[in-house]
Scaffold this motif. Structure first.
Motif, PDB file in Angstrom:
ATOM      1  N   VAL A 257       0.783  -1.138  -0.106  1.00 17.28           N
ATOM      2  CA  VAL A 257      -0.090   0.070   0.156  1.00 17.28           C
ATOM      3  C   VAL A 257       0.981   1.377  -0.132  1.00 17.28           C
ATOM      4  N   LEU A 258       1.663   1.244   0.612  1.00 17.04           N
ATOM      5  CA  LEU A 258       2.971   2.417   0.812  1.00 17.04           C
ATOM      6  C   LEU A 258       3.463   2.789  -0.632  1.00 17.04           C
ATOM      7  N   ALA A 259       3.641   1.451  -1.389  1.00 10.98           N
ATOM      8  CA  ALA A 259       3.960   1.917  -2.688  1.00 10.98           C
ATOM      9  C   ALA A 259       3.155   2.186  -3.644  1.00 10.98           C
ATOM     10  N   LEU A 260       1.971   1.841  -3.350  1.00 10.56           N
ATOM     11  CA  LEU A 260       0.765   1.835  -4.266  1.00 10.56           C
ATOM     12  C   LEU A 260       0.107   3.367  -4.179  1.00 10.56           C
ATOM     13  N   VAL A 261       0.285   3.970  -3.211  1.00 12.27           N
ATOM     14  CA  VAL A 261      -0.567   5.303  -3.004  1.00 12.27           C
ATOM     15  C   VAL A 261       0.131   6.423  -3.827  1.00 12.27           C
ATOM     16  N   PRO A 262       1.435   6.347  -3.991  1.00 15.37           N
ATOM     17  CA  PRO A 262       2.285   7.420  -4.958  1.00 15.37           C
ATOM     18  C   PRO A 262       1.679   7.273  -6.283  1.00 15.37           C
ATOM     19  N   ILE A 263       1.691   6.023  -6.659  1.00 14.76           N
ATOM     20  CA  ILE A 263       1.037   5.801  -7.975  1.00 14.76           C
ATOM     21  C   ILE A 263      -0.263   6.189  -8.523  1.00 14.76           C
ATOM     22  N   LEU A 264      -1.065   5.908  -7.165  1.00 20.64           N
ATOM     23  CA  LEU A 264      -2.628   6.546  -7.473  1.00 20.64           C
ATOM     24  C   LEU A 264      -2.689   8.157  -7.495  1.00 20.64           C
ATOM     25  N   ARG A 265      -1.770   8.712  -6.732  1.00 19.30           N
ATOM     26  CA  ARG A 265      -1.536  10.071  -6.779  1.00 19.30           C
ATOM     27  C   ARG A 265      -1.329  10.800  -7.945  1.00 19.30           C
ATOM     28  N   ALA A 266      -0.570   9.918  -8.876  1.00 20.33           N
ATOM     29  CA  ALA A 266      -0.110  10.481 -10.204  1.00 20.33           C
ATOM     30  C   ALA A 266      -1.271  10.166 -11.371  1.00 20.33           C
ATOM     31  N   MET A 267      -2.393   9.720 -10.878  1.00 22.81           N
ATOM     32  CA  MET A 267      -3.541   9.675 -11.809  1.00 22.81           C
ATOM     33  C   MET A 267      -4.582  10.445 -11.507  1.00 22.81           C
ATOM     34  N   PRO A 268      -4.632  11.629 -11.727  1.00 25.39           N
ATOM     35  CA  PRO A 268      -5.767  12.558 -11.347  1.00 25.39           C
ATOM     36  C   PRO A 268      -6.831  12.623 -12.387  1.00 25.39           C
TER      37      PRO A 268
ATOM     38  N   MET B  72      -9.494   3.672   7.403  1.00 21.19           N
ATOM     39  CA  MET B  72     -10.427   4.533   6.372  1.00 21.19           C
ATOM     40  C   MET B  72      -9.520   5.987   6.619  1.00 21.19           C
ATOM     41  N   GLU B  73      -9.159   6.202   7.749  1.00 24.19           N
ATOM     42  CA  GLU B  73      -8.370   7.668   8.175  1.00 24.19           C
ATOM     43  C   GLU B  73      -7.328   7.685   7.401  1.00 24.19           C
ATOM     44  N   TYR B  74      -6.363   6.621   7.236  1.00 23.62           N
ATOM     45  CA  TYR B  74      -4.962   6.552   6.535  1.00 23.62           C
ATOM     46  C   TYR B  74      -5.494   6.821   4.769  1.00 23.62           C
ATOM     47  N   TRP B  75      -6.692   6.200   4.521  1.00 24.15           N
ATOM     48  CA  TRP B  75      -6.868   6.422   3.001  1.00 24.15           C
ATOM     49  C   TRP B  75      -7.247   7.869   2.794  1.00 24.15           C
ATOM     50  N   ARG B  76      -8.261   8.488   3.840  1.00 21.86           N
ATOM     51  CA  ARG B  76      -8.457   9.841   3.713  1.00 21.86           C
ATOM     52  C   ARG B  76      -7.260  10.723   3.814  1.00 21.86           C
ATOM     53  N   SER B  77      -6.416  10.522   4.480  1.00 22.65           N
ATOM     54  CA  SER B  77      -5.249  11.255   4.563  1.00 22.65           C
ATOM     55  C   SER B  77      -4.373  11.270   3.450  1.00 22.65           C
ATOM     56  N   SER B  78      -4.551   9.973   2.509  1.00 21.56           N
ATOM     57  CA  SER B  78      -3.670  10.069   1.421  1.00 21.56           C
ATOM     58  C   SER B  78      -4.109  10.974   0.385  1.00 21.56           C
ATOM     59  N   LYS B  79      -5.281  11.611   0.285  1.00 25.59           N
ATOM     60  CA  LYS B  79      -5.520  12.802  -0.514  1.00 25.59           C
ATOM     61  C   LYS B  79      -5.526  12.320  -1.992  1.00 25.59           C
ATOM     62  N   LEU B  80      -6.314  11.034  -2.516  1.00 23.21           N
ATOM     63  CA  LEU B  80      -6.145  10.884  -3.801  1.00 23.21           C
ATOM     64  C   LEU B  80      -6.954  11.500  -4.631  1.00 23.21           C
ATOM     65  N   PRO B  81      -6.406  12.172  -5.629  1.00 25.12           N
ATOM     66  CA  PRO B  81      -7.096  13.296  -6.508  1.00 25.12           C
ATOM     67  C   PRO B  81      -8.202  12.885  -7.344  1.00 25.12           C
ATOM     68  N   PHE B  82      -8.107  11.735  -7.819  1.00 30.74           N
ATOM     69  CA  PHE B  82      -9.044  11.181  -8.648  1.00 30.74           C
ATOM     70  C   PHE B  82     -10.639  10.792  -7.919  1.00 30.74           C
ATOM     71  N   LEU B  83     -10.527  10.959  -6.675  1.00 29.28           N
ATOM     72  CA  LEU B  83     -11.620  10.200  -5.731  1.00 29.28           C
ATOM     73  C   LEU B  83     -12.987  10.828  -6.191  1.00 29.28           C
TER      74      LEU B  83
END
Length: 413
Positions: free
Chosen positions: A297-308, A333-344
């Motif tokens: 997950v720690l490796a996945l989150v930066p990839i998801l952030r790169a896909m707005p 869920m708090e962790y995922w909310r703090s990840s601030k995924l731009p496409f959500l």
């Protein structure tokens, strides 16, 4: 008074039959006949060609055929030579008649037929190359090569695929088969490479119109155009001079305009080490992962952030690297909310395949996060295993959806 009765002849009059034999195959359109012949093994196709002049014409003009050596007895050099000569004659007699689809599968492992050792001399590799060159001369459009089970002392050498007609190309190779592979095709649209060579990594692709690329194994040199779809599945790297993270970043940077992207477990972890290039054009992302461990997950989150601009997300299940319960739990869920995924806010379709070897709560928390925070979500499909506890299902059902998404639960069969 004698009554004369006409005696009926006891002889039976031969019955004239109007039935006659019909060559039903010859009455079919050539296109349908060729489609039937494409299903035959090469040996049966050759025998069909010897039946009549018409059969020979159909046999030599068939535009689709496959050489599957796993179904041929080549247990000795003599048997191999007879088979190879028959292929050479076939290709020579058909001349430059167009080939739409040519497939070749080499399988010359030891002891396939009896206890004899199959022929693995250098002539095998030369014949193989000559058959591919013949297909290229005949303007082949689809070329499938499987040499993952050939074990030759010196491999088959270098392969160069240069064609102005080729539209689809696939190759599966093992560690020792090919030294260098070069592909040049201006009409090439679909490429699938299963490349497991740890020692020969010189693969070059020059194709500006490739739309779909599936790469499984080790990444290498390439010059590609604007891809519509790409799949990158890195294998484990053994050689010290090959850095999987650098190769993955270089590859992804060169195809950064791809619209649909698929990455596997190893690729996601490799990309994390070197940084993620921007992926603004990706709207459809699939990941083939074995678990939802904290490390992944720690490796996945930066990839998801790169896909707005992501709108479709597919989490596929693959053979899992096993992880302990505490390694796949703890990300709420708090962790995922703090990840601030731009496409959500624009995510519309999500499919999550919970692994049959389900571990931990991380994946459940991720699903809850999507259900409760993706306001534009239209549909979510959750595929779950039998071993998934009722408590997890209850938690998902009780999620307070922010959207009117249709949620479908499917039990893994």
């Amino acid at each position: 008074m004698e009554t004369c009765r006409a005696s009926k002849s006891s002889e039976k009059v031969p019955r004239v039959s109007l039935e006659f034999r019909v060559d039903r195959l010859s009455s079919l359109p050539d296109e349908i006949t060729h489609r039937i012949l494409s299903l035959l093994p090469f040996g049966d196709l050759s025998r069909f060609g010897s039946l009549s002049k018409r059969c020979r014409e159909l046999h030599l003009s068939t535009p689709r055929f496959r050489l599957d050596l796993s179904k041929v007895d080549i247990s000795t050099c003599d048997k191999w030579s007879r088979f190879a000569n028959s292929v050479d004659r076939f290709l020579d007699h058909r001349g430059e008649s167009r080939i739409l689809h040519f497939g070749i599968r080499f399988d010359v492992r030891e002891h396939i037929f009896g206890n004899e050792t199959p022929c693995i001399c250098e002539g095998v590799g030369r014949r193989f190359i000559s058959w591919i060159e013949n297909a290229l001369r005949c303007k082949v459009e689809i070329l499938d090569i499987d040499i993952s089970r050939i074990h030759l002392e010196n491999g088959v050498g270098d392969i160069t695929i240069e064609s102005s007609s080729l539209k689809s190309f696939s190759i599966s190779s093992n560690s020792w088969t090919v030294c260098r592979l070069k592909i040049i095709g201006h009409k090439l649209e679909d490429v699938r490479i299963d490349w497991r060579s740890e020692w020969c990594t010189t693969v070059s692709i020059f194709a500006s119109d490739v739309k779909n690329l599936e790469w499984d194994g080790i990444t290498v040199n390439h010059q590609l155009g604007t891809l519509e779809r790409a799949e990158l599945s890195l294998a484990n790297i053994i050689r010290r001079d090959l850095s999987p993270d650098v190769k993955a970043v270089d590859f992804l940077t060169s195809v950064h305009r791809v619209k649909a992207l698929t990455l596997n477990h190893n690729t996601i972890k490799a990309l994390f080490k070197k940084g993620i290039p921007p992926l603004e054009n990706v709207f459809d992302f699939s990941m083939k992962i074995g678990n939802f461990s904290i490390e992944l997950v720690l490796a996945l989150v930066p990839i998801l952030r790169a896909m707005p601009n992501l709108t479709i997300l597919d989490v596929k299940s693959s053979t899992p690297p096993r992880c302990l319960l505490n390694e796949c739990s703890g990300l709420t869920m708090e962790y995922w909310r703090s990840s601030k995924l731009p496409f959500l806010s624009q995510l519309k379709e999500v499919t999550v395949d919970l692994n049959r070897h389900f571990y931990g709560s991380n994946q459940i928390e991720f699903i809850r996060f999507i259900l409760e925070d993706a306001q534009s979500l239209r549909k979510m499909v959750i595929i779950y295993p039998l071993r998934l506890g009722k408590g997890h299902l209850k938690k998902l059902n009780e999620s307070e959806k922010i959207s009117n998404a249709h949620v479908v639960y499917r039990r893994f069969k």
